[in-house]
Scaffold this active site. Structure first.
Site, mmCIF file in Angstrom:
data_model
loop_
_atom_site.group_PDB
_atom_site.id
_atom_site.type_symbol
_atom_site.label_atom_id
_atom_site.label_comp_id
_atom_site.label_asym_id
_atom_site.label_seq_id
_atom_site.Cartn_x
_atom_site.Cartn_y
_atom_site.Cartn_z
ATOM 1 N N GLU A 23 0.821 -1.174 0.070
ATOM 2 C CA GLU A 23 -0.044 -0.001 -0.007
ATOM 3 C C GLU A 23 0.832 1.217 -0.051
ATOM 4 O O GLU A 23 1.723 1.340 0.689
ATOM 5 C CB GLU A 23 -0.983 -0.017 1.293
ATOM 6 C CG GLU A 23 -1.964 1.092 1.078
ATOM 7 C CD GLU A 23 -2.983 1.010 2.344
ATOM 8 O OE1 GLU A 23 -3.660 -0.072 2.141
ATOM 9 O OE2 GLU A 23 -3.038 1.881 3.015
ATOM 10 N N LYS A 174 -21.098 -5.434 3.982
ATOM 11 C CA LYS A 174 -20.228 -5.176 2.843
ATOM 12 C C LYS A 174 -19.965 -6.397 1.750
ATOM 13 O O LYS A 174 -19.994 -6.164 0.725
ATOM 14 C CB LYS A 174 -18.840 -4.601 3.552
ATOM 15 C CG LYS A 174 -18.870 -3.369 4.123
ATOM 16 C CD LYS A 174 -17.688 -2.792 4.377
ATOM 17 C CE LYS A 174 -17.044 -2.916 6.002
ATOM 18 N NZ LYS A 174 -16.184 -1.879 6.270
HETATM 19 P P1 FAD Z 1 -17.880 1.301 7.544
HETATM 20 O O1 FAD Z 1 -17.771 -0.049 7.074
HETATM 21 O O2 FAD Z 1 -19.073 2.181 6.891
HETATM 22 O O3 FAD Z 1 -17.877 1.400 9.174
HETATM 23 C C1 FAD Z 1 -17.839 2.664 9.677
HETATM 24 C C2 FAD Z 1 -18.517 2.736 11.177
HETATM 25 O O4 FAD Z 1 -19.956 2.669 10.992
HETATM 26 C C3 FAD Z 1 -18.098 1.613 11.783
HETATM 27 O O5 FAD Z 1 -18.084 2.002 13.219
HETATM 28 C C4 FAD Z 1 -19.555 0.723 11.784
HETATM 29 O O6 FAD Z 1 -19.475 -0.355 12.787
HETATM 30 C C5 FAD Z 1 -20.831 1.593 11.547
HETATM 31 N N1 FAD Z 1 -21.443 0.912 10.722
HETATM 32 C C6 FAD Z 1 -21.162 0.449 9.383
HETATM 33 N N2 FAD Z 1 -22.598 0.185 8.515
HETATM 34 C C7 FAD Z 1 -23.648 0.413 9.588
HETATM 35 C C8 FAD Z 1 -24.703 0.556 9.755
HETATM 36 N N3 FAD Z 1 -25.407 -0.173 8.588
HETATM 37 N N4 FAD Z 1 -25.465 0.537 10.798
HETATM 38 C C9 FAD Z 1 -24.857 1.135 11.779
HETATM 39 N N5 FAD Z 1 -23.457 1.170 11.829
HETATM 40 C C10 FAD Z 1 -22.732 0.875 10.820
HETATM 41 N N6 FAD Z 1 -9.537 6.114 5.213
HETATM 42 C C11 FAD Z 1 -9.279 7.039 4.235
HETATM 43 O O7 FAD Z 1 -9.601 8.344 4.588
HETATM 44 N N7 FAD Z 1 -8.411 6.910 3.183
HETATM 45 C C12 FAD Z 1 -8.023 5.527 2.785
HETATM 46 O O8 FAD Z 1 -7.305 5.338 1.606
HETATM 47 C C13 FAD Z 1 -8.278 4.486 3.809
HETATM 48 N N8 FAD Z 1 -7.834 3.340 3.442
HETATM 49 C C14 FAD Z 1 -8.138 2.271 4.420
HETATM 50 C C15 FAD Z 1 -7.625 0.960 4.090
HETATM 51 C C16 FAD Z 1 -7.904 -0.039 5.001
HETATM 52 C C17 FAD Z 1 -7.279 -1.572 4.840
HETATM 53 C C18 FAD Z 1 -8.294 0.223 6.234
HETATM 54 C C19 FAD Z 1 -8.649 -0.740 7.381
HETATM 55 C C20 FAD Z 1 -8.941 1.526 6.521
HETATM 56 C C21 FAD Z 1 -8.540 2.554 5.541
HETATM 57 N N9 FAD Z 1 -9.049 3.778 6.000
HETATM 58 C C22 FAD Z 1 -8.979 5.006 5.053
HETATM 59 C C23 FAD Z 1 -9.890 4.148 7.155
HETATM 60 C C24 FAD Z 1 -11.277 3.991 7.260
HETATM 61 O O9 FAD Z 1 -11.846 4.819 6.187
HETATM 62 C C25 FAD Z 1 -11.881 4.306 8.552
HETATM 63 O O10 FAD Z 1 -11.573 3.329 9.281
HETATM 64 C C26 FAD Z 1 -13.204 4.534 8.583
HETATM 65 O O11 FAD Z 1 -13.585 5.219 9.965
HETATM 66 C C27 FAD Z 1 -14.034 3.267 8.584
HETATM 67 O O12 FAD Z 1 -14.278 2.899 7.179
HETATM 68 P P2 FAD Z 1 -15.070 1.645 6.731
HETATM 69 O O13 FAD Z 1 -14.799 1.323 5.162
HETATM 70 O O14 FAD Z 1 -14.639 0.517 7.408
HETATM 71 O O15 FAD Z 1 -16.690 2.189 7.186
#
Ligand code: FAD
Length: 296
Positions: A23, A174
């Site tokens: 990455e 997801k």
């Molecule tokens: P989600 O899956 O949407 O989850 C976010 C929160 O919402 C969680 O607490 C989850 O429990 C809650 N949630 C989800 N769906 C629901 C629902 N239906 N009802 C109630 N609660 C729900 N960030 C960046 O800005 N840029 C990047 O390029 C980036 N790359 C990343 C790569 C990896 C491998 C990882 C692990 C993280 C990365 N992040 C990046 C950070 C990430 O965007 C954050 O951790 C963010 O807070 C969560 O993203 P997510 O896609 O898991 O969100």
């Protein structure tokens, strides 16, 4: 859409082949750009399954993420994965970015929510006309037959998750929306990763979960980074590094040794591969590869 093996990532992992990936992040200036491309060039001979490029906070790297992944697609033999987040974008803008990626030959996306503009753990407010959760972005990307999708997973649960079971159900959502693989936040203990995989299996999130690896080369900055995700470095790790607090070279060596042991434990536990957070430098990853005897 296919990897260098002629298969999609999901198909490759389903065949039991391991995935090794790197990455990178979009640099801010010309010197950073040079360092990035040096790292990419030095790591290309390892034949990674894919290389991913992050998307900056608040959509700040939109053009750069597209440009770097496009150049990787154009000029290297590697498969680029572009990260994309919901932060600060309407659904229409997100669709336009997906169009740009597809026209540039980039067909793999890490679909993420992104952190709130106030930083991890601060309140999340979706953009008007935008999306609330990563699962919605997965669904948006999945409508396009030319795109394959990866998502984030969290070895100790996301900082805002209600509990670990809810965290696993988010991963399932997801998967149901079309995600083909997941990459984890940096793993601190192999047992955390194993716990995540067990929870994912229990709720039917049937996708390969690739553990994220970030060797500790600087104790202070790693402690800060880990705190952002509401976690702490394991005591046993701190105990091994603390004696080297005044000795950067010794600390680095121990950090690489700890990361190597973690990678071995993860692969022994059945991880389908390893994903390295390179911070746009190749040396630490190359050292771990050499220790693991993964040859080019
Ligand atoms: P989600 O899956 O949407 O989850 C976010 C929160 O919402 C969680 O607490 C989850 O429990 C809650 N949630 C989800 N769906 C629901 C629902 N239906 N009802 C109630 N609660 C729900 N960030 C960046 O800005 N840029 C990047 O390029 C980036 N790359 C990343 C790569 C990896 C491998 C990882 C692990 C993280 C990365 N992040 C990046 C950070 C990430 O965007 C954050 O951790 C963010 O807070 C969560 O993203 P997510 O896609 O898991 O969100």
């Amino acid at each position: 859409m296919s990897t260098g093996h002629g298969l999609s990532m999901g198909e490759l992992l389903a065949r039991g082949e391991r995935s090794f990936s790197f990455e990178f992040f979009p640099p801010k200036d010309a010197a950073g750009e040079e360092q990035l491309w040096q790292a990419i060039t030095e790591l290309e001979p390892y034949g990674p399954t894919f290389v991913s490029v992050t998307y900056g906070a608040g959509g700040s790297t939109r053009d750069r993420t597209v440009a770097i992944t496009a150049r990787i697609a154009r000029e290297t033999s590697m498969l680029p994965v572009a990260h994309l987040t919901c932060v600060g974008h309407t659904t229409q803008e997100l669709s336009a970015i997906l169009d740009d990626l597809a026209s540039a030959g980039v067909h793999h996306v890490m679909a993420l929510r992104g952190d709130p503009p106030g930083g991890p753990g601060s309140p999340w407010t979706p953009t008007d006309g935008g999306l609330t959760y990563a699962s919605e972005l997965v669904a948006l990307v999945h409508r396009r037959p030319d795109m394959r999708i990866g998502v984030a997973a969290f070895p100790e649960g996301h900082v805002d998750a209600v509990d670990l079971e809810q965290d696993a159900r988010v991963l399932r959502a997801k998967y149901d929306a079309g995600a083909e693989f997941a990459v984890t936040d940096m793993v601190l203990r192999a047992s955390d990763y194993v716990g995540l995989v067990e929870r994912a299996e229990r709720v039917g999130a049937d996708l390969p979960i690739i553990p994220g690896i970030m060797p500790i080369l600087n104790l202070r900055s790693m402690e800060r980074m880990v705190e952002f995700s509401g976690r702490q470095l394991p005591d046993e790790v701190v105990a091994r590094l603390a004696p080297h607090a005044e000795d950067p070279a010794g600390l680095r060596e121990e950090g690489i040794a700890i990361a190597t042991e973690l990678c071995e434990a993860l692969l022994d536990a059945g991880a389908p591969g390893l994903h390295f957070y390179t911070l746009n430098r190749s040396r630490a990853t190359r050292e771990i590869f050499a220790n693991l005897r993964i040859t080019v």
